[in-house]
Scaffold this active site. Structure first.
Site, PDB file in Angstrom:
ATOM      1  N   ASN A 212      -9.706  -1.961  -2.762  1.00  0.00           N
ATOM      2  CA  ASN A 212      -9.191  -2.364  -3.499  1.00  0.00           C
ATOM      3  C   ASN A 212      -7.494  -1.695  -4.130  1.00  0.00           C
ATOM      4  O   ASN A 212      -7.477  -1.779  -5.308  1.00  0.00           O
ATOM      5  CB  ASN A 212     -10.192  -1.284  -4.039  1.00  0.00           C
ATOM      6  CG  ASN A 212      -9.678   0.178  -3.214  1.00  0.00           C
ATOM      7  OD1 ASN A 212      -8.847   0.034  -2.805  1.00  0.00           O
ATOM      8  ND2 ASN A 212     -10.239   1.877  -4.183  1.00  0.00           N
ATOM      9  N   PRO A 381      -7.116   4.926 -11.239  1.00  0.00           N
ATOM     10  CA  PRO A 381      -7.032   3.628 -11.858  1.00  0.00           C
ATOM     11  C   PRO A 381      -8.370   2.888 -11.806  1.00  0.00           C
ATOM     12  O   PRO A 381      -9.016   3.083 -11.605  1.00  0.00           O
ATOM     13  CB  PRO A 381      -6.449   2.511 -10.441  1.00  0.00           C
ATOM     14  CG  PRO A 381      -7.094   4.261  -9.432  1.00  0.00           C
ATOM     15  CD  PRO A 381      -6.819   4.991  -9.683  1.00  0.00           C
ATOM     16  N   SER A 388      -6.654   1.064 -16.838  1.00  0.00           N
ATOM     17  CA  SER A 388      -6.246   2.542 -15.989  1.00  0.00           C
ATOM     18  C   SER A 388      -6.602   3.923 -16.902  1.00  0.00           C
ATOM     19  O   SER A 388      -5.885   3.231 -18.309  1.00  0.00           O
ATOM     20  CB  SER A 388      -5.518   2.342 -14.881  1.00  0.00           C
ATOM     21  OG  SER A 388      -6.080   0.971 -14.090  1.00  0.00           O
ATOM     22  N   HIS A 406     -10.564   9.616  -8.906  1.00  0.00           N
ATOM     23  CA  HIS A 406      -9.359   8.499  -8.413  1.00  0.00           C
ATOM     24  C   HIS A 406     -10.088   7.464  -8.797  1.00  0.00           C
ATOM     25  O   HIS A 406      -8.936   6.072  -8.203  1.00  0.00           O
ATOM     26  CB  HIS A 406      -9.747   9.440  -6.973  1.00  0.00           C
ATOM     27  CG  HIS A 406     -10.789   7.355  -6.160  1.00  0.00           C
ATOM     28  ND1 HIS A 406     -11.346   7.943  -6.500  1.00  0.00           N
ATOM     29  CD2 HIS A 406      -9.873   6.970  -5.508  1.00  0.00           C
ATOM     30  CE1 HIS A 406     -12.173   7.083  -5.406  1.00  0.00           C
ATOM     31  NE2 HIS A 406     -11.167   6.122  -5.869  1.00  0.00           N
TER      32      HIS A 406
END
Length: 487
Positions: A212, A381, A388, A406
């Site tokens: 990622n 993100p 984001s 997160h």
DNA sequence: ATGTCC
């Protein structure tokens, strides 16, 4: 393990206090979940089973999930777990395999209109690709930097030439915004890592990594709820920003490997264990606990310096494409896989965040000085093709030790995604072939199919839950214009 | 995540 998704009215142990929060009385202890109902129910029983195992670690004070929580090794991604500093435990499983993984955002003096032409975005992606290798076994371009300095001193170990705004520990400039530019620890622990791993980590300085991890060029859209803070941070609508998502590469892996066996031995010797043999932990004061904690901090230093070096390379790429007047000002650097000492309510605690982001509110004394009055930026993100977020902590975040999500959070495995999603669908979600396409550094998308947005939850809904639970607010949405991905 | 099995 019995079903923990019962009918709420039938189960006296199931408590729901607000639409975005519930406390669940698991056999081993309380789990706090911050999520809208449907996101909570989508998590699955395995997620609660993992919490129950983690809650069996002695002396645990608090454990929670953010709305993006999903199954990981030993511990779910999306976990905040807290011990007292005195009788606490440290868990490599609750830090996660990519120690120091996190985000960095830079603000440019460019406008989205400057990148409207797809050819400009392609040129920029190529210029970045030239300076930041992303292929397998990639070698970086920073062999003049001493790994030893980076591991011991973090950003403070970099030669001055890599700190373009003239930062030194004594001279306050924008880099003082960066969260923990140097982590201090018992440096003798570094001797545990064998020589070949040092060479590998040294070669990897300035490389992105896969999965990622990404570098994205984005356009900002400030949120009216926090426009004053946006202005204080120097954000404006349409402004081009650079977001970097990466971790500690092979160094973090080496730390896990070489301190993990010692943690396992300590658990055996002390007769410690839970329902999950993969869940590793040791007392903070034990030799294994101290060694792991020290080496973990060396990996945090590696990760923050590595993101910094990639930003240096991206700055250079911007100057190639847009001329020497192009600027990349540091907004913030913040990781979401780590553990460390923190003070909450006057108590010294040891806080783990695995796939969760610290988001301190305005006025909190732990904010870096330039962000004391507003709260620091919390960098979240999205998945590929989706936005984001730049968030700021709210007062109410204190009940979750100022932890928020997160990111989007994976909803299906990499293999399942490759089976299910077609390349064409992925391409259309990036608007490939259209004038406003999100330019990606891969000719074919097969190599990164497991990163298609269909593999993730909807990040907008995750953010809704975080805001709804009163943990944080949105300062700006970051719309992707171009993305560099590894494999 | 990871030189994803030197």
């Amino acid at each position: 393990m019995h079903d923990y998704f019962p009918n709420e009215r039938n189960d006296p142990n199931y408590m729901s206090t607000t639409p975005y929060y519930r406390r669940i009385d698991l056999p081993a202890g309380d789990l706090h979940v911050f999520a809208a109902d449907d996101l909570f129910h989508a998590m699955g029983a395995k997620v609660l089973e993992m919490a129950n195992n983690n809650l069996q670690i002695p002396n645990i004070r608090y454990m929670s999930y953010t709305p993006d929580a999903h199954v990981g090794v030993g511990t779910c991604i999306g976990t905040t777990a807290v011990w007292g500093a005195g009788d606490g435990f440290v868990s490599p499983s609750i830090v996660g395999s990519d120690i120091g993984c996190g985000m960095r955002v830079h603000l440019t003096n460019l406008d989205a209109a400057d990148l409207r032409d797809v050819k400009v975005r392609r040129k920029l992606v190529k210029a970045i690709e030239k300076r930041i290798p992303v292929e397998n076994h990639a070698r970086g371009f920073f062999s003049d930097i001493r790994l030893d300095d980076v591991l011991r001193k973090g950003l403070h170990g970099l030669p001055n030439k890599y700190v373009p705004d003239g930062y030194t520990p004594r001279k306050a400039t924008s880099l003082t915004h960066v969260e923990c530019s140097r982590f201090r620890y018992e440096e003798d622990a570094l001797n545990r890592i064998p020589e070949p791993l040092w060479h590998r980590a040294h070669r990897q300085l300035g490389t992105l990594g896969g999965g990622n991890h990404f570098i994205e060029i984005q356009a900002l859209e400030t949120d009216e709820a926090n426009r004053g803070i946006a202005e204080r941070w120097g954000l404006r609508d349409g402004q081009v920003a650079v977001m970097i998502h990466s971790g500690s590469r092979a160094w973090g892996g080496a730390v896990n490997q070489y301190s993990g066996s010692e943690v396992a031995k300590t658990m055996h010797r002390l007769g410690l264990g839970t329902g999950d043999p993969k869940l590793a932990f040791a007392p903070l004061g034990s030799d294994a606990g101290r060694t792991y904690t020290a080496l973990m901090k060396s990996a945090l230093n590696f990760a923050v310096a590595n993101r910094h070096l990639m930003a240096y390379a991206v700055r250079d790429a911007f100057k190639e494409v847009f001329g020497t007047q192009a600027e990349l000002r540091t907004l913030y650097d913040l990781m979401h896989n780590y553990a460390g000492e923190e003070s909450h309510g006057g108590e010294e605690l040891f806080v783990h965040r695995k796939g969760t982001t610290k988001a301190l509110p305005a006025g909190h004394p732990d904010n870096p000085e330039p962000y004391r009055e507003t709260g620091h930026p919390a960098l979240i993100p999205g998945s590929m093709g989706t936005s984001s977020y730049l968030m700021v902590g709210a007062e109410g975040g204190g009940r979750n030790y100022h932890s928020i999500c997160h990111g989007a959070g994976r909803v299906r495995s990499r293999n399942a995604t490759k089976q299910l999603v077609k390349v064409d669908e992925f391409a259309s979600s990036l608007r490939i072939g259209q004038e406003d396409e999100i330019v990606v550094n891969h000719k074919g998308l097969e190599a990164i199919l497991d990163e298609s947005p269909q593999a993730y939850k909807d990040v907008d809904r995750i953010i809704d839950s975080v805001v709804g639970a009163g943990l944080a607010g949105v300062v700006a949405k970051c719309r992707p214009l171009a993305a560099i991905k590894g494999v």
